[in-house]
Design a protein around this motif. Structure first.
Motif, PDB file in Angstrom:
ATOM      1  N   LYS A   1      39.421  43.511  39.714  1.00  0.00           N
ATOM      2  CA  LYS A   1      39.504  42.099  39.377  1.00  0.00           C
ATOM      3  C   LYS A   1      39.864  41.897  37.909  1.00  0.00           C
ATOM      4  O   LYS A   1      39.628  42.771  37.066  1.00  0.00           O
ATOM      5  CB  LYS A   1      38.155  41.413  39.664  1.00  0.00           C
TER       6      LYS A   1
ATOM      7  N   ASP B   1      33.767  38.870  39.657  1.00  0.00           N
ATOM      8  CA  ASP B   1      33.857  39.105  41.108  1.00  0.00           C
ATOM      9  C   ASP B   1      34.621  37.991  41.812  1.00  0.00           C
ATOM     10  O   ASP B   1      35.277  38.223  42.832  1.00  0.00           O
ATOM     11  CB  ASP B   1      32.454  39.232  41.712  1.00  0.00           C
TER      12      ASP B   1
ATOM     13  N   ASP C   1      42.767  39.140  41.667  1.00  0.00           N
ATOM     14  CA  ASP C   1      42.927  40.582  41.818  1.00  0.00           C
ATOM     15  C   ASP C   1      43.601  41.164  40.574  1.00  0.00           C
ATOM     16  O   ASP C   1      44.489  40.547  39.984  1.00  0.00           O
ATOM     17  CB  ASP C   1      43.767  40.904  43.055  1.00  0.00           C
TER      18      ASP C   1
END
Length: 813
Positions: free
Chosen positions: A508, A526, A530
């Motif tokens: 991430k 989180d 990406d």
């Protein structure tokens, strides 16, 4: 007598107009002229109306309808129902006239400057009439002044020049002859000698108020707006910008000329000539002091008053060998620009007379190029002068202060700050009064430039440091914990505010210019995008934040390959990752060169010895003139831990597993046990000492059987178990001699080697416990008794602290 001007936001709606009336109550005993701007946003909509009509777009009617409704609604919300009729009738009458003008524009498919001025004048005419009628509705006499009969200008529609001799007399005669104490006047609007409506330029309501103040020799001029006075920088760019309590007329003119929007540049001249003080105040916070503009005495230590910027600038460069020693070139250049009514904002000329540069508004570029190329056509054809060169998308930043001339080093500090932040300066100018230093830079760097200059000259409380971190595992997580823990300490003791603006791991990435909350970073990361390394780096670069440092807490080769891209943007790099510095020498040297060329720092103290000051000590020795003769070191906390804990009573593989579990090893322990990690470290030290060493040049005497290098990490552990007899033998051979096993790195006479050695009790390496590292520097100054650096050389906490220290070093330059 006082003159007050209220801007568009101050009269944007009925509620705001009531605030204006409340402010005016304190002047009820004095003769007062109130200059009113158009309701907020109206002027832009009127311009849009005229443009649409000229383009045969009937949408202009919808805009007109919206404008009419807004003004009618304002009257209804402001005036009592029984007294609305007269004012509503005036508004309707004005819009009927405006509609007829726009219809004519639509039919002719043409919008002349004269007609444009007529259209946009309605904003101030309407708003000032509404304010005057509101006063009348409350039984307070207020005379509306038609400024078209009082302010006389030339025919330069859109930016008319005032005939002050006539204007001053007309205003004085009108106001002094009246017994009324309160006058409402539209700002921005005037008329030429034929009675045709003209305007004084965008922001001209300030100018109108100053014209009235000068003509009436007012006690003071007050400019009421939506900010608490003039500020040391644009608060939209610099959140910590400070209010300027007092400023001189000249300083205010300089700041407003170079983009400070609080006051319109021509405003100062009429009041300065008569020494009339000017207050800049906030309609929505009238209790605030604001800014007082007058001939103010200098205050010790306050030699910089403010930083301003002007955007949408183009730089024109006229160059050629035929200009040298030939008089008249500058005159012809400025004449060509003057004929096209192009304003020159900044001028700079090389001492060789080979080139002259001028800065103009970007909108004037096309006609400037045509005019100048035509004026110099003979010289251009003859090759004596080059065709005009144009650089677009530039900004001018200006440092302003009356006392700059008596304080040496201001220019050096200014350009040093810009250079350290990778901001290239295209042109420089300093007025003969030394009241300002101006620099032309890329528009993309303008915000960053203003921010770092403000930090350097005004923010004595703390310096901002913007940190991007990739790798938030064991060491990276500890680093974030330490940053969170030390925030208050850094601000209090080092005057440093560290803001984490980017985080990434292998999955991430998160970029957040306002800063990532360090008590919630895991959850934010989180829930973020990406990870794409190129996008992450591009995002850090694109934000162009001042004092940016990129921190690599990975062991990733791809991350190590992007350092050059960052350094070339003047973004400092702190690398815990050893791959870059142990790559081929050319790449290592390239990174060093880029850091020097772009005023960035490339720091990698934790590459050797985790948090120990090994590289820093080596560099200090060299910088002070010492010479390295020999280095001996135990550089692997992993290997030292393993051999300190292996005594043959439990399997060697078990001890290695313990080392990995406690965070001392690389993800693949073979990098440590095979000597690769130590080879990298001694090579980095050798390179820092000036040796062009490669990995192939280092001799490595390995103690692991070759079979341990096959397969996965788990295969490695299983094979070590099978080879326990081999490790038992190594231990016994050393123990029988009264020695300990240490994996030692050596550099001497340009050669480096690593390998397992038997260390006798007399050695500095013998009493090396736990995960400690040790480096012995034998130098010209320490030929026999070495300089020793010793301490914990592995572990997430100490490694993170070493990275932390490098981050702080980037801020202390």
């Amino acid at each position: 007598m006082r003159v007050l001007k209220f801007g568009g936001t101050s009269v944007a709606n009925a509620d705001n107009i009531k605030k204006v009336i409340n402010i005016l109550e304190q002047y009820s005993q004095d003769k007062t002229v109130v200059v009113i701007s158009a309701l907020g946003g109206v002027t832009d909509l009127l311009i849009k109306t005229g443009t649409l009509a000229a383009n045969k777009d009937e949408a202009y009617k919808e805009v007109l309808s919206e404008l009419e409704k807004r003004h009618l609604d304002t009257v209804k919300a402001l005036l009592p129902v029984t007294q609305q009729s007269s004012c509503l009738s005036k508004v309707k009458q004005q819009f009927n006239e405006l509609d007829e003008i726009c219809e004519g524009v639509y039919r002719l498919n043409e919008l002349s400057p004269r007609t444009r001025d007529r259209i946009i004048s309605f904003g101030e005419l309407l708003s000032s009439q509404i304010v005057a009628d509101y006063y009348a509705a409350t039984n307070q006499p207020c005379e509306w002044l038609d400024v078209r009969k009082l302010i006389r200008t030339n025919n330069n529609f859109g930016f008319a020049a005032v005939d002050f001799d006539v204007t001053n007399q007309l205003i004085a005669d009108k106001v002094n002859a009246s017994t009324t104490k309160l006058f409402a006047a539209p700002g921005f609007v005037a008329a030429n000698a034929d009675g045709h409506t003209t305007t004084l330029g965008r922001g001209g309501s300030d100018y109108t108020a100053a014209i009235f103040a000068g003509a009436l020799q007012a006690e003071a001029l007050e400019i009421w707006t939506d900010v608490n006075g003039m500020m040391t920088a644009d608060p939209r760019w610099v959140p910590n910008a400070k209010n300027i309590a007092e400023i001189s007329y000249q300083e205010a003119m300089e700041l407003s000329h170079f983009g400070a929007k609080v006051i319109y540049p021509p405003t100062i001249q009429p009041v300065m000539a008569r020494q009339i003080p000017v207050w800049v105040k906030n309609t929505f916070a009238p209790q605030e002091y604001g800014t007082l503009i007058r001939n103010t005495p200098s205050v010790e230590g306050e030699f910089i008053r403010g930083i301003s910027s002007m955007n949408n600038i183009a730089l024109l460069s006229l160059e050629g060998s035929g200009m040298i020693g030939i008089p008249g070139f500058s005159k012809r250049l400025f004449e060509a620009l003057a004929k096209e009514e192009i304003n020159v904002i900044l001028i700079t000329q090389s001492s060789s007379e080979h080139a002259i540069c001028v800065a103009i508004n970007l909108a004037d570029v096309e006609k400037a190029v045509k005019a100048v190329d035509l004026a110099f056509e003979p010289e251009i054809k003859a090759g004596k002068v080059d065709a005009l060169k144009v650089e677009r998308n530039l900004s001018i930043i200006a440092l302003v202060g009356d006392q700059m001339k008596s304080h040496p080093g201001i220019s050096g500090k200014m350009f040093g700050v810009l250079g350290r932040n990778g901001i290239n300066v295209r042109a420089i100018a300093q007025g003969s009064s030394e009241r300002n230093i101006s620099a032309v830079i890329s528009f993309n760097d303008a915000k960053k430039a203003v921010t770092v200059l403000h930090e350097a000259f005004f923010e004595f409380e703390y310096k901002n440091l913007n940190v991007a971190i990739t790798g938030v595992g064991n060491v990276g997580g500890k680093l974030l914990d330490q940053l969170a823990q030390q925030q208050a300490y850094l601000q209090q003791h080092l005057k440093l505010k560290v803001k984490v603006v980017a985080l990434a791991n292998s999955r991430k990435m998160l970029l957040k210019e306002e800063g990532i909350a360090l008590d919630n970073w895991k959850q934010e990361l989180d829930n973020s995008a990406d990870m794409q390394l190129d996008e992450f780096v591009a995002g850090v670069v694109a934000r162009n934040l001042p004092n940016t440092v990129f921190v690599d807490v990975t062991a990733n080769a791809d991350v190590a390959q992007i350092y050059g891209k960052l350094l070339s943007k003047s973004i400092s790099v702190v690398a815990c990752n050893k791959i870059a510095c142990s790559s081929p020498y050319n790449y290592y040297q390239q990174l060093k060169s880029l850091a020097a060329a772009y005023n960035a720092l490339f720091l990698f103290e934790t590459n050797v010895g985790a948090g120990l000051p090994v590289i820093g000590t080596l560099n200090d020795l060299l910088r002070s003139g010492d010479r390295i003769n020999r280095m001996q070191a135990v550089l692997s906390g992993t290997l030292n831990f393993v051999f300190n804990n292996y005594d043959g009573t439990r399997p060697f593989a078990e001890v290695v597993r313990q080392a990995q579990a406690e965070g001392y090893t690389e993800p693949d322990p073979r990098l440590d046990l095979g000597g690769t990690d130590v080879m990298r470290k001694i090579m980095i030290l050798a390179r820092e000492a000036g040796e062009q060493l490669e990995m192939d040049d280092i001799s490595n005497t390995q103690f692991l059987p070759a079979s341990c290098f096959d397969g996965s990490v788990e295969d490695f552990y299983q094979e070590m178990g099978k080879q326990e007899a081999h490790f038992q033998k190594l231990y016994k051979e050393a123990a029988d001699k009264g020695c300990k096993l240490k994996f030692v790195a050596t550099f001497e006479n340009g050669k480096a080697s690593v390998g397992l050695q038997h260390i006798p009790p007399a050695s500095d390496f013998y009493h090396l416990y736990g995960k400690d590292n040790i480096v012995l520097f034998y130098t010209q100054r320490y030929p026999e008794q070495p300089l020793v650096v010793k301490g914990a050389g592995a572990g997430a906490d100490v490694t993170a602290s070493g990275v932390f220290a490098d981050i702080i070093r980037t801020a202390r330059v």
